[in-house]
Design an enzyme around this catalytic site. Structure first.
Site, PDB file in Angstrom:
ATOM      1  N   LYS A  19       1.689  -7.617 -17.776  1.00 39.74           N
ATOM      2  CA  LYS A  19       2.353  -6.926 -16.669  1.00 39.74           C
ATOM      3  C   LYS A  19       3.716  -7.581 -16.528  1.00 39.74           C
ATOM      4  O   LYS A  19       3.827  -8.709 -16.056  1.00 39.74           O
ATOM      5  CB  LYS A  19       1.538  -7.053 -15.376  1.00 39.74           C
ATOM      6  CG  LYS A  19       2.181  -6.345 -14.211  1.00 39.74           C
ATOM      7  CD  LYS A  19       1.505  -6.651 -12.886  1.00 39.74           C
ATOM      8  CE  LYS A  19       2.339  -6.073 -11.758  1.00 39.74           C
ATOM      9  NZ  LYS A  19       1.899  -6.540 -10.440  1.00 39.74           N
ATOM     10  N   ALA A  61       2.712  -1.574  -6.501  1.00 41.66           N
ATOM     11  CA  ALA A  61       3.458  -2.241  -5.416  1.00 41.66           C
ATOM     12  C   ALA A  61       3.761  -1.306  -4.254  1.00 41.66           C
ATOM     13  O   ALA A  61       4.181  -0.167  -4.447  1.00 41.66           O
ATOM     14  CB  ALA A  61       4.756  -2.843  -5.913  1.00 41.66           C
ATOM     15  N   GLY A  62       3.548  -1.841  -3.062  1.00 41.28           N
ATOM     16  CA  GLY A  62       3.912  -1.137  -1.836  1.00 41.28           C
ATOM     17  C   GLY A  62       2.801  -0.321  -1.211  1.00 41.28           C
ATOM     18  O   GLY A  62       2.952   0.197  -0.106  1.00 41.28           O
ATOM     19  N   ASN A 102      -2.781  -5.030  -4.471  1.00 46.10           N
ATOM     20  CA  ASN A 102      -3.354  -6.351  -4.183  1.00 46.10           C
ATOM     21  C   ASN A 102      -3.420  -6.594  -2.679  1.00 46.10           C
ATOM     22  O   ASN A 102      -4.484  -6.667  -2.063  1.00 46.10           O
ATOM     23  CB  ASN A 102      -2.500  -7.426  -4.876  1.00 46.10           C
ATOM     24  CG  ASN A 102      -3.099  -8.822  -4.825  1.00 46.10           C
ATOM     25  OD1 ASN A 102      -2.937  -9.590  -5.750  1.00 46.10           O
ATOM     26  ND2 ASN A 102      -3.805  -9.215  -3.782  1.00 46.10           N
TER      27      ASN A 102
END
Lengths: 67, 261
Positions: free
Chosen positions: B95, B183-184, B205
Site C-alpha cells: 500500500k 481514507a476518510g 481503519n
C-alpha cells in the site's frame, strides 16, 4: 575496536563483522524482521557478505499495526 | 467472490489494524468484519524489545497482509520501506503512501507516481493511496498499477466522500481497474455510497478502531459493503425530478376521472 549505532544505541565491537554475525551476537535470529544499514535495505541473502564498519548505523525493523 | 491482485476473495472490505483499544478487540473486529485483507506497517525495534505480540497473534489469522509505507514523504523512502515489507511479510503487495502535506495527509502525486513506477519494475503489486485526480490515476495505470485507492477525504477525518463526482468519473473512465476507496470513511453509509458508485472495495481503519464498540462497528461495515455492492449489481433506479405514484391509480376506489384531465 569500532563503534556503531544499533537500534539507536551506541555499541562497541572488537572488529568489523558481518550483518549475520551481528544478528547472532544480538540473538536476533527469528523470522519476521528486516535490516537497514545506513538507511539502505539489506536483503537476507546479503547478511553473510555485508560487513559493518566503524560509524555504521544498523536498525532492525519489525511488523506493527498500520492503517 | 471477487479477484484482486490474483487472489479470489469473499470480502470487499479491507481493514486497518491501528489504534484499537486492545489487541483482543482488534482480532475480534477483524473476524467480525469478514475482511480478507488487513493492512500492517513497520517500525524500528525499540531497545530491549523481545516480544512482538501483535505480530505473533495477527499472523495466526487467515488474512492477506497489505503492508503500507506510512510516514514516507519521498519516493526513495517508500521504495526502501516496500523492500523491507516484502522481506518481512513475504508478499509483493504494498500500500503505497507518499504524503505531501502534514495537515491533511494528502498524497504527493509526483513522488507517488515516481515510487509506483519503480516499484512496479521491481515486481511489486502496488496499491497506491492517491487523490481522486483522473490524470494522476491515469499516470499510475501507465506505470503498471492495476489497483488504485483514491481517498474519500483526508485520512482519519471521517468526513466520507467529499467529491462523489470525481470518484464517479474515475469509475466511469477506468472500468477495468480495481478501484478501492481508501481514507476518510467515517460511517457505514459512506461505505455504502462508495460501493453504490461501483467501487470494488473499501479500505478503512479509524471508523472501526475509534468506534465505541469496534467489534460491532466492524460488523456494520461488513454489512454496508455487502449492501452497497448488491445495490450496484442490482442496478439502481434513475433519480427523477417529478413524483410518480408507486400504486397504479386507475380503478382505485376514489379515483376521479376528472383529475386526469
Amino acid at each position: 575496536m569500532i563503534t556503531i549505532h544499533f537500534n539507536s544505541e551506541l555499541i562497541s565491537l572488537e572488529k568489523s563483522i558481518t550483518v549475520k554475525e551481528l544478528l547472532i551476537e544480538k540473538n536476533k535470529l527469528e523470522n519476521f524482521f528486516a535490516v537497514i544499514l545506513n538507511k539502505k535495505f539489506i536483503p537476507q541473502s546479503h547478511y553473510t557478505t555485508t560487513v559493518i564498519t566503524d560509524g555504521d548505523t544498523v536498525e532492525i525493523v519489525l511488523p506493527m499495526q498500520g492503517g | 467472490m471477487w479477484n484482486i491482485a490474483n487472489q479470489c476473495l469473499s470480502s470487499r472490505l479491507l481493514l486497518g489494524t491501528a489504534q484499537y483499544p486492545t489487541l483482543d478487540i482488534l482480532k475480534s473486529a477483524i473476524v467480525n468484519s469478514g475482511a480478507n485483507i488487513i493492512t500492517v506497517s513497520l517500525r524500528r525495534q525499540a531497545r530491549d524489545t523481545k516480544n512482538n505480540r501483535f505480530w505473533d497473534d495477527i499472523k495466526q489469522l487467515a488474512c492477506h497482509f497489505l503492508p503500507n509505507t506510512a510516514g514516507c514523504r519521498y519516493a526513495d523512502e517508500a521504495i526502501t520501506t516496500a523492500e523491507l515489507a516484502r522481506e518481512i511479510f513475504q508478499t509483493n503487495w504494498i500500500k503505497l503512501e507518499v504524503i505531501g502535506d502534514d495537515y491533511n495527509l494528502q498524497p504527493d502525486p509526483f513522488e507517488l507516481a515516481k515510487a509506483a513506477n519503480e516499484l512496479v519494475k521491481r515486481g511489486f503489486e502496488v496499491f497506491p493511496y492517491c487523490t481522486d485526480d483522473l490524470v494522476l490515476c491515469q499516470r499510475l495505470i501507465d506505470y503498471g498499477c492495476r489497483i488504485l485507492m483514491p481517498w474519500a477525504s483526508p485520512i482519519g477525518s471521517g468526513k466520507g466522500i467529499i467529491n462523489s463526482y470525481a470518484l464517479a468519473v474515475l469509475r466511469q473512465r477506468l472500468p477495468n481497474i480495481t478501484l478501492i476507496v481508501d481514507a476518510g470513511i467515517g460511517r457505514p453509509s459512506h461505505a455504502v455510497q462508495a460501493m453504490e458508485l461501483g467501487y470494488d472495495g473499501v479500505l478503512l481503519n479509524t471508523a472501526v478502531s475509534m468506534a465505541t464498540d469496534p467489534v460491532r462497528m466492524a460488523g456494520a461495515f461488513r454489512d454496508a459493503v455487502l449492501a452497497g455492492r448488491a445495490a450496484y449489481e442490482a442496478g439502481m433506479m434513475l433519480e427523477r425530478n417529478i413524483s410518480q405514484p408507486s400504486t397504479a391509480l386507475l380503478d382505485t376506489l376514489f379515483w376521479h376521472q376528472e383529475v386526469q384531465k
